[in-house]
Design a protein around this motif. Structure first.
Motif, PDB file in Angstrom:
ATOM      1  N   PHE A  86       2.572   3.581 -14.087  1.00  0.00           N
ATOM      2  CA  PHE A  86       2.549   3.059 -12.669  1.00  0.00           C
ATOM      3  C   PHE A  86       4.085   3.259 -11.824  1.00  0.00           C
ATOM      4  CE2 PHE A  86       3.144  -0.888 -14.723  1.00  0.00           C
ATOM      5  CZ  PHE A  86       3.947  -1.589 -13.826  1.00  0.00           C
ATOM      6  N   ARG A  87       3.674   3.259 -10.805  1.00  0.00           N
ATOM      7  CA  ARG A  87       4.926   2.902  -9.874  1.00  0.00           C
ATOM      8  C   ARG A  87       4.539   1.836  -8.909  1.00  0.00           C
ATOM      9  NH1 ARG A  87       7.724   7.721  -6.131  1.00  0.00           N
ATOM     10  NH2 ARG A  87       9.433   6.353  -4.780  1.00  0.00           N
ATOM     11  N   ALA A  88       5.529   1.026  -8.547  1.00  0.00           N
ATOM     12  CA  ALA A  88       5.434  -0.096  -7.677  1.00  0.00           C
ATOM     13  C   ALA A  88       6.553  -0.255  -7.110  1.00  0.00           C
ATOM     14  CB  ALA A  88       4.704  -1.154  -8.490  1.00  0.00           C
ATOM     15  N   ASP A  89       7.166   0.300  -6.185  1.00  0.00           N
ATOM     16  CA  ASP A  89       8.363   0.274  -5.459  1.00  0.00           C
ATOM     17  C   ASP A  89       8.510  -1.283  -5.152  1.00  0.00           C
ATOM     18  OD1 ASP A  89       8.699   2.776  -6.073  1.00  0.00           O
ATOM     19  OD2 ASP A  89       8.619   3.799  -4.116  1.00  0.00           O
ATOM     20  N   ASN A  90       7.664  -1.941  -4.736  1.00  0.00           N
ATOM     21  CA  ASN A  90       7.747  -3.413  -4.059  1.00  0.00           C
ATOM     22  C   ASN A  90       7.516  -4.267  -5.145  1.00  0.00           C
ATOM     23  OD1 ASN A  90       8.060  -2.430  -1.146  1.00  0.00           O
ATOM     24  ND2 ASN A  90       5.715  -1.939  -1.396  1.00  0.00           N
ATOM     25  N   GLY A  91       7.383  -4.091  -6.521  1.00  0.00           N
ATOM     26  CA  GLY A  91       7.297  -4.844  -7.594  1.00  0.00           C
ATOM     27  C   GLY A  91       5.773  -5.122  -7.701  1.00  0.00           C
ATOM     28  N   VAL A  92       5.539  -5.950  -8.629  1.00  0.00           N
ATOM     29  CA  VAL A  92       4.166  -6.486  -9.016  1.00  0.00           C
ATOM     30  C   VAL A  92       3.968  -7.887  -9.156  1.00  0.00           C
ATOM     31  CG1 VAL A  92       3.928  -4.275 -10.424  1.00  0.00           C
ATOM     32  CG2 VAL A  92       4.527  -6.138 -11.593  1.00  0.00           C
ATOM     33  N   LEU A  93       2.836  -8.489  -8.960  1.00  0.00           N
ATOM     34  CA  LEU A  93       2.517  -9.784  -8.970  1.00  0.00           C
ATOM     35  C   LEU A  93       2.019  -9.805 -10.506  1.00  0.00           C
ATOM     36  CD1 LEU A  93       2.123 -12.720  -7.951  1.00  0.00           C
ATOM     37  CD2 LEU A  93      -0.275 -12.051  -7.821  1.00  0.00           C
ATOM     38  N   ALA A  94       2.678 -10.752 -11.497  1.00  0.00           N
ATOM     39  CA  ALA A  94       2.071 -10.761 -12.622  1.00  0.00           C
ATOM     40  C   ALA A  94       1.700 -12.207 -12.984  1.00  0.00           C
ATOM     41  CB  ALA A  94       3.198 -10.548 -13.701  1.00  0.00           C
ATOM     42  N   VAL A  95       0.366 -12.174 -13.880  1.00  0.00           N
ATOM     43  CA  VAL A  95      -0.156 -13.596 -13.814  1.00  0.00           C
ATOM     44  C   VAL A  95      -0.548 -13.566 -15.206  1.00  0.00           C
ATOM     45  CG1 VAL A  95      -2.322 -14.762 -13.057  1.00  0.00           C
ATOM     46  CG2 VAL A  95      -1.383 -13.304 -11.375  1.00  0.00           C
ATOM     47  N   PRO A  96      -0.257 -14.823 -16.008  1.00  0.00           N
ATOM     48  CA  PRO A  96      -0.102 -14.949 -17.331  1.00  0.00           C
ATOM     49  C   PRO A  96      -1.860 -14.684 -17.794  1.00  0.00           C
ATOM     50  CG  PRO A  96       1.044 -16.767 -16.342  1.00  0.00           C
ATOM     51  CD  PRO A  96       0.564 -15.862 -15.227  1.00  0.00           C
ATOM     52  N   ALA A  97      -2.120 -13.924 -18.996  1.00  0.00           N
ATOM     53  CA  ALA A  97      -3.249 -13.505 -19.423  1.00  0.00           C
ATOM     54  C   ALA A  97      -4.232 -14.867 -19.651  1.00  0.00           C
ATOM     55  CB  ALA A  97      -3.334 -12.767 -20.469  1.00  0.00           C
ATOM     56  N   GLU A  98      -3.789 -15.993 -20.004  1.00  0.00           N
ATOM     57  CA  GLU A  98      -4.535 -17.277 -20.135  1.00  0.00           C
ATOM     58  C   GLU A  98      -5.458 -17.256 -18.856  1.00  0.00           C
ATOM     59  OE1 GLU A  98      -0.235 -18.850 -20.009  1.00  0.00           O
ATOM     60  OE2 GLU A  98      -1.315 -17.025 -20.826  1.00  0.00           O
ATOM     61  N   ASP A 141       0.610  -1.122   0.226  1.00  0.00           N
ATOM     62  CA  ASP A 141       0.043  -0.077  -0.069  1.00  0.00           C
ATOM     63  C   ASP A 141       0.906   1.284  -0.089  1.00  0.00           C
ATOM     64  OD1 ASP A 141      -2.632  -1.094  -0.274  1.00  0.00           O
ATOM     65  OD2 ASP A 141      -2.482  -1.445   1.950  1.00  0.00           O
ATOM     66  N   THR A 142       2.206   1.170  -0.038  1.00  0.00           N
ATOM     67  CA  THR A 142       2.949   2.324  -0.106  1.00  0.00           C
ATOM     68  C   THR A 142       3.982   2.050  -1.460  1.00  0.00           C
ATOM     69  OG1 THR A 142       4.708   1.185   1.287  1.00  0.00           O
ATOM     70  CG2 THR A 142       3.167   2.613   2.385  1.00  0.00           C
ATOM     71  N   GLY A 143       4.315   3.345  -1.917  1.00  0.00           N
ATOM     72  CA  GLY A 143       5.094   3.541  -3.053  1.00  0.00           C
ATOM     73  C   GLY A 143       4.423   3.008  -4.377  1.00  0.00           C
ATOM     74  N   VAL A 144       3.095   3.095  -4.424  1.00  0.00           N
ATOM     75  CA  VAL A 144       2.429   2.701  -5.768  1.00  0.00           C
ATOM     76  C   VAL A 144       1.218   3.782  -5.968  1.00  0.00           C
ATOM     77  CG1 VAL A 144       0.513   1.260  -6.548  1.00  0.00           C
ATOM     78  CG2 VAL A 144       2.096   0.543  -4.618  1.00  0.00           C
ATOM     79  N   ASP A 145       1.643   4.252  -7.340  1.00  0.00           N
ATOM     80  CA  ASP A 145       0.965   5.414  -7.956  1.00  0.00           C
ATOM     81  C   ASP A 145       0.647   5.128  -9.253  1.00  0.00           C
ATOM     82  OD1 ASP A 145       0.470   7.953  -5.885  1.00  0.00           O
ATOM     83  OD2 ASP A 145       2.569   7.311  -5.434  1.00  0.00           O
ATOM     84  N   PHE A 146      -0.399   6.017  -9.740  1.00  0.00           N
ATOM     85  CA  PHE A 146      -0.617   5.940 -11.271  1.00  0.00           C
ATOM     86  C   PHE A 146      -0.992   7.107 -11.769  1.00  0.00           C
ATOM     87  CE2 PHE A 146      -2.283   2.521  -8.537  1.00  0.00           C
ATOM     88  CZ  PHE A 146      -1.781   1.004  -9.300  1.00  0.00           C
ATOM     89  N   ILE A 159      -2.081  15.431 -18.023  1.00  0.00           N
ATOM     90  CA  ILE A 159      -2.033  14.264 -17.008  1.00  0.00           C
ATOM     91  C   ILE A 159      -3.142  14.149 -16.082  1.00  0.00           C
ATOM     92  CG2 ILE A 159      -0.571  12.981 -15.422  1.00  0.00           C
ATOM     93  CD1 ILE A 159       0.557  13.548 -18.194  1.00  0.00           C
ATOM     94  N   ALA A 160      -3.693  13.002 -15.964  1.00  0.00           N
ATOM     95  CA  ALA A 160      -4.715  12.589 -15.149  1.00  0.00           C
ATOM     96  C   ALA A 160      -4.098  11.777 -13.898  1.00  0.00           C
ATOM     97  CB  ALA A 160      -5.844  12.114 -15.736  1.00  0.00           C
ATOM     98  N   SER A 161      -4.803  11.738 -12.852  1.00  0.00           N
ATOM     99  CA  SER A 161      -4.273  11.194 -11.458  1.00  0.00           C
ATOM    100  C   SER A 161      -5.448  11.058 -10.501  1.00  0.00           C
ATOM    101  CB  SER A 161      -3.051  11.377 -11.131  1.00  0.00           C
ATOM    102  OG  SER A 161      -3.016  12.819 -10.408  1.00  0.00           O
TER     103      SER A 161
END
Length: 227
Positions: A202-214, A155-160, A181-183
């Protein structure tokens, strides 16, 4: 609104017991994948539980409010797995929007540097030097590699941010037009997620979980019905 037939629901429930392998990737500028660690999950449902418990709550609420529209990136990850396994990934990418090799264009670098200066002066927390681009269009993400839905962690280090008029950051549709710019909180992220092939930085200081689109369909059903 996303709907699922009774037979499809049975199929999704059956498919959700497939074992899942979560690979954690740590990256560095010298090596895109510096280390990989595998964490076994017993089902797609456990991946959804991970999203509910560990991913950015503001983003997750925006996904729900958008009728479960996802945000995608194309990746170069092609992890091999047994027929009975799928894989999700925690990724921390290097920042490449100011790298001339990303778009093979010095004009693109100059544009993103101007955008960097503009966003810095305006006090935005996300900008090309600490952000990545993702798209609401799975097919557009596939142009860059294996398409995956992304889920910022923590919940920290995340922005769009995104363009107020929608569309992509590069190439410019009208180079003579000043970018607006919109935010959040003035504009709503869930509305941007419903955009037709919109890019979101996007900013994601802790990384992202990535799930295959299938696995999108199973993910949507399980997220929608998560307790």
């Amino acid at each position: 609104m996303y709907t699922t037939s009774t037979q499809t629901r049975r199929d999704l429930i059956a498919s959700s017991v497939v074992p899942v392998s979560l690979l954690i990737l740590h990256t560095s500028p010298e090596n895109a994948v510096a280390s990989v660690r595998s964490l076994p999950f017993s089902s797609i449902n456990e991946v959804v539980q991970y999203i509910n418990h560990s991913c950015n709550r503001r983003f997750l609420q925006s996904v729900r409010s958008s009728c479960y529209n996802f945000l995608y990136r194309g990746t170069e990850i092609n992890a091999s797995s047994r027929d009975t396994e799928v894989s999700a990934f925690i990724i921390k990418d290097t920042y490449d929007l100011l790298d001339p090799n990303t778009y093979q264009s010095t004009d693109a670098v100059a544009y993103f540097q101007r955008l960097e200066d503009k966003l810095s002066l305006s006090g935005y927390n996300v900008k090309p030097s600490n952000g990545h681009l993702a798209t609401t269009c799975q097919k557009d993400a596939a142009k860059w590699g294996r398409p995956m839905s992304i889920w910022p962690i923590g919940d920290t280090g995340v922005d769009f941010i995104w363009l107020a008029s929608g569309g992509v950051f590069w190439p410019l549709s009208d180079p003579s037009k000043e970018l607006e710019i919109a935010s959040e909180p003035l504009q709503r992220l869930d509305k941007a997620l419903q955009g037709d092939a919109w890019e979101i930085m996007f900013r994601a200081d802790n990384g992202v979980l990535a799930v295959p689109a299938e696995f999108d369909e199973e993910m949507r059903y399980l997220l929608k019905h998560a307790s």
